[in-house]
Design a protein around this motif. Sequence first.
Motif, PDB file in Angstrom:
ATOM      1  N   PHE A 194      43.160 -26.283  33.130  1.00 41.83           N
ATOM      2  CA  PHE A 194      42.473 -25.200  32.409  1.00 41.83           C
ATOM      3  C   PHE A 194      41.030 -25.538  32.076  1.00 41.83           C
ATOM      4  O   PHE A 194      40.200 -24.643  31.887  1.00 41.83           O
ATOM      5  CB  PHE A 194      43.221 -24.904  31.102  1.00 41.83           C
ATOM      6  CG  PHE A 194      43.233 -26.084  30.151  1.00 41.83           C
ATOM      7  CD1 PHE A 194      42.270 -26.220  29.175  1.00 41.83           C
ATOM      8  CD2 PHE A 194      44.203 -27.077  30.271  1.00 41.83           C
ATOM      9  CE1 PHE A 194      42.274 -27.321  28.311  1.00 41.83           C
ATOM     10  CE2 PHE A 194      44.226 -28.169  29.418  1.00 41.83           C
ATOM     11  CZ  PHE A 194      43.257 -28.298  28.437  1.00 41.83           C
ATOM     12  N   ALA A 195      40.716 -26.832  31.984  1.00 42.40           N
ATOM     13  CA  ALA A 195      39.384 -27.277  31.563  1.00 42.40           C
ATOM     14  C   ALA A 195      38.475 -27.343  32.778  1.00 42.40           C
ATOM     15  O   ALA A 195      38.181 -28.410  33.306  1.00 42.40           O
ATOM     16  CB  ALA A 195      39.471 -28.633  30.866  1.00 42.40           C
ATOM     17  N   ASN A 196      38.048 -26.177  33.238  1.00 40.07           N
ATOM     18  CA  ASN A 196      37.268 -26.116  34.466  1.00 40.07           C
ATOM     19  C   ASN A 196      35.922 -25.439  34.265  1.00 40.07           C
ATOM     20  O   ASN A 196      35.713 -24.715  33.285  1.00 40.07           O
ATOM     21  CB  ASN A 196      38.072 -25.421  35.569  1.00 40.07           C
ATOM     22  CG  ASN A 196      38.464 -23.996  35.212  1.00 40.07           C
ATOM     23  OD1 ASN A 196      37.626 -23.092  35.176  1.00 40.07           O
ATOM     24  ND2 ASN A 196      39.755 -23.784  34.933  1.00 40.07           N
ATOM     25  N   GLU A 197      35.030 -25.667  35.203  1.00 39.25           N
ATOM     26  CA  GLU A 197      33.656 -25.198  35.083  1.00 39.25           C
ATOM     27  C   GLU A 197      33.530 -23.683  35.177  1.00 39.25           C
ATOM     28  O   GLU A 197      32.536 -23.108  34.733  1.00 39.25           O
ATOM     29  CB  GLU A 197      32.791 -25.852  36.161  1.00 39.25           C
ATOM     30  CG  GLU A 197      32.641 -27.355  35.989  1.00 39.25           C
ATOM     31  CD  GLU A 197      31.849 -28.002  37.109  1.00 39.25           C
ATOM     32  OE1 GLU A 197      31.412 -27.264  38.029  1.00 39.25           O
ATOM     33  OE2 GLU A 197      31.679 -29.234  37.090  1.00 39.25           O
ATOM     34  N   GLU A 198      34.521 -23.025  35.749  1.00 41.01           N
ATOM     35  CA  GLU A 198      34.440 -21.579  35.917  1.00 41.01           C
ATOM     36  C   GLU A 198      34.943 -20.811  34.703  1.00 41.01           C
ATOM     37  O   GLU A 198      34.806 -19.590  34.640  1.00 41.01           O
ATOM     38  CB  GLU A 198      35.210 -21.150  37.169  1.00 41.01           C
ATOM     39  CG  GLU A 198      34.601 -21.669  38.456  1.00 41.01           C
ATOM     40  CD  GLU A 198      35.142 -20.965  39.685  1.00 41.01           C
ATOM     41  OE1 GLU A 198      35.935 -20.023  39.528  1.00 41.01           O
ATOM     42  OE2 GLU A 198      34.748 -21.357  40.786  1.00 41.01           O
ATOM     43  N   GLU A 199      35.545 -21.524  33.774  1.00 37.22           N
ATOM     44  CA  GLU A 199      36.087 -20.870  32.588  1.00 37.22           C
ATOM     45  C   GLU A 199      34.941 -20.421  31.676  1.00 37.22           C
ATOM     46  O   GLU A 199      34.165 -21.244  31.187  1.00 37.22           O
ATOM     47  CB  GLU A 199      36.991 -21.836  31.836  1.00 37.22           C
ATOM     48  CG  GLU A 199      37.949 -21.166  30.882  1.00 37.22           C
ATOM     49  CD  GLU A 199      38.891 -20.234  31.600  1.00 37.22           C
ATOM     50  OE1 GLU A 199      38.798 -19.021  31.342  1.00 37.22           O
ATOM     51  OE2 GLU A 199      39.698 -20.702  32.411  1.00 37.22           O
ATOM     52  N   SER A 240      38.464 -22.501  39.120  1.00 42.71           N
ATOM     53  CA  SER A 240      39.410 -21.762  38.291  1.00 42.71           C
ATOM     54  C   SER A 240      40.833 -22.114  38.705  1.00 42.71           C
ATOM     55  O   SER A 240      41.072 -22.647  39.790  1.00 42.71           O
ATOM     56  CB  SER A 240      39.191 -20.259  38.453  1.00 42.71           C
ATOM     57  OG  SER A 240      39.558 -19.847  39.760  1.00 42.71           O
ATOM     58  N   VAL A 241      41.784 -21.805  37.832  1.00 44.09           N
ATOM     59  CA  VAL A 241      43.183 -22.060  38.163  1.00 44.09           C
ATOM     60  C   VAL A 241      43.578 -21.294  39.423  1.00 44.09           C
ATOM     61  O   VAL A 241      44.302 -21.824  40.284  1.00 44.09           O
ATOM     62  CB  VAL A 241      44.089 -21.688  36.972  1.00 44.09           C
ATOM     63  CG1 VAL A 241      45.555 -21.613  37.384  1.00 44.09           C
ATOM     64  CG2 VAL A 241      43.913 -22.696  35.837  1.00 44.09           C
ATOM     65  N   THR A 242      43.114 -20.084  39.581  1.00 45.64           N
ATOM     66  CA  THR A 242      43.423 -19.305  40.787  1.00 45.64           C
ATOM     67  C   THR A 242      42.930 -20.009  42.035  1.00 45.64           C
ATOM     68  O   THR A 242      43.663 -20.125  43.034  1.00 45.64           O
ATOM     69  CB  THR A 242      42.804 -17.896  40.688  1.00 45.64           C
ATOM     70  OG1 THR A 242      43.432 -17.180  39.622  1.00 45.64           O
ATOM     71  CG2 THR A 242      42.979 -17.133  41.982  1.00 45.64           C
TER      72      THR A 242
END
Length: 372
Positions: free
Chosen positions: A93-98, A114-116
């Motif tokens: 969940f801790a991603n740059e796109e969030e 993202s997770v997707t």
Amino acid sequence: MEHPRNMTLILFVVFLISSDVITAAFACSNGQCKLGDECSSDADCQTGLSCLSCSEAFEGSRCIRSSATNQFQITKNSLPFNRYAFVTTHNSFANEEEPLHTGIRLTFVNQEDSVTKQLNNGVRALMLDTYEFKGDIWLCHSFGGKCHDFTAFWLAIDTLKQVESFLSANPSEIVTLFLEDYVDTPNVLSKVFQDSGLMKYWFPVSSMPRNGQDWPLVKDMIANNQRLVVFTSKQSKQESEGIAYQWNYVVENQYGDDGEHSGQCSNRAESAPLDDKTKSLVLINHFHSIPFKELVCEDNSGRLLSMLDTCHGTSGNRWANFVAVNYYKRSEGGGVFQAVDKLNGQLLCGCDDVHSCKPGSSSTTCSALKGQ
């Protein structure tokens, strides 16, 4: 004054040099660049590759692997779930796109996509940290054991809906979730799964094997639409909410800096010893406590392969089922995808690469091929 003929010759030489430079700089493009080729963008690289940097190994950017092999399609015969290995993202969940949801975030990220996108690239297991925050369930980093505005990422239900969309669009895929669970209020976590639409894919605790037995065949899990496997770190929730307590089914090595010692692979405190074969699944963490994107390249390359070999011995000669990393696409070339190809090769047919697994293949076959 320069003689016209000399000027023409000079211009011709300059043209040749410029052409060579341009040709060298754009030796491949438009989806033609292969693994290891220099590139300027993802569009230059072949399918399954991304254009990324790794200052530890090379200058500039090169095409490296960014997608996984579908291990379920390699052999005709379906095997038990515990006979496969899966790319796993630490703190998925801790991603740059969030995007920001609390107005401020002063914490580190562990992934780029993202997770997707992670799921679309072949990631099949996600590590999620769940907290009660602002009257809801959030995915969050901890500070002082709690979630804060500056460490929060996303409402859990929104990420779970991404998982639901992926499972809906990919009816032959299985996703595993590992929840580092800080939710104390009864039944609110299970309600989030219900509200996200994921319960229709739920693999029930009653079907999970104990005492080291094999899991069901993957084809049966798919046929029964039981394609979401969920583990929690809270023991009480297995009985009260039907969410499997991870340590009843999985052994796991030490995470973070304490687990990154060459030649060592010890279990984390909550886990049974890695060689406890009453647990059918093996999860190997391979990441430092603080994620540095460029430094991860070396971690996800030769060091990862070495760690998997070490943990194989420590785990009672069992190969890992889940390999958890930071920045899953970053490597010197094949990265975590190559590592999981090796694991699946060993699990499916005893070979060092899953692509060597053909009908009737075995470790003997692989040894013969190596000798040729």
